[in-house]
Design an enzyme around this catalytic site. Structure first.
Site, PDB file in Angstrom:
ATOM      1  CG  HIS A 162     -20.481  16.587   4.655  1.00  0.00           C
ATOM      2  ND1 HIS A 162     -20.217  15.379   4.331  1.00  0.00           N
ATOM      3  CD2 HIS A 162     -21.514  17.196   4.337  1.00  0.00           C
ATOM      4  CE1 HIS A 162     -21.570  15.019   4.455  1.00  0.00           C
ATOM      5  NE2 HIS A 162     -22.160  15.809   4.362  1.00  0.00           N
ATOM      6  CD  GLU A 176     -25.668  17.763   4.062  1.00  0.00           C
ATOM      7  OE1 GLU A 176     -26.382  16.760   3.986  1.00  0.00           O
ATOM      8  OE2 GLU A 176     -24.560  17.496   4.387  1.00  0.00           O
TER       9      GLU A 176
END
Length: 156
Positions: free
Chosen positions: A23, A112
């Site tokens: 990201h 994540e």
């Protein structure tokens, strides 16, 4: 795959390339204290993160289309369920005409590493120091995951 009798050969189409994108810059990247008040999956992109994602989309399209020379390409996106990942994909996706996008799939296995719930800064500092003593790969964060857990998750 060959079938007996009426022999038919099927070929599974494999991607030409797999491109992994993290990201864009998030508020958590800019200020670690964001994790003390906002759940990790809700941490948004910064304006710079949005701009980074837009640039990434343009570059990915350039690479995939071979600088516009190739007209025989399609993309399929997998995205983490985290807000910042979905926002990154939204900006990347603006670089692609709809007829070039085969599909989009939210895939929780590519999220994540989970460092635990609301991360109080001083406690996380101590935990990360402890992790260094035990080894980064196998140390499991309280209420979270180890890097080994992440490896197992994404390998499934």
């Amino acid at each position: 795959m060959k079938q007996e009798g009426n022999q038919r050969q099927h070929q599974k189409a494999l991607p030409k390339r797999i491109i992994l994108v993290r990201h864009g810059e998030s508020q958590g990247n800019q200020d670690g204290s964001a994790y003390t008040t906002t759940p990790d999956h809700k941490i948004p992109l910064t304006q710079e993160g949005v701009a980074q994602a837009a640039r990434a989309g343009a570059e990915i399209r350039r690479v995939i289309s071979e600088d516009g020379r190739s007209h025989n390409w399609k993309v399929y996106f997998y995205v983490s369920p985290y807000d910042r990942a979905r926002s990154t994909l939204r900006e990347i996706g603006r670089s692609f005409p709809r007829n070039r996008i085969i599909g989009v799939r939210e895939e929780c296995r590519v999220r994540e590493q989970d460092f635990g719930n609301f991360q109080e800064e001083q406690r996380m500092k101590v935990i990360k120091e402890t992790r260094e003593k035990f080894g980064r790969f196998f140390y499991r964060f309280p209420e979270g995951e180890s890097a080994s857990d992440v490896y197992d998750r994404v390998s499934s």
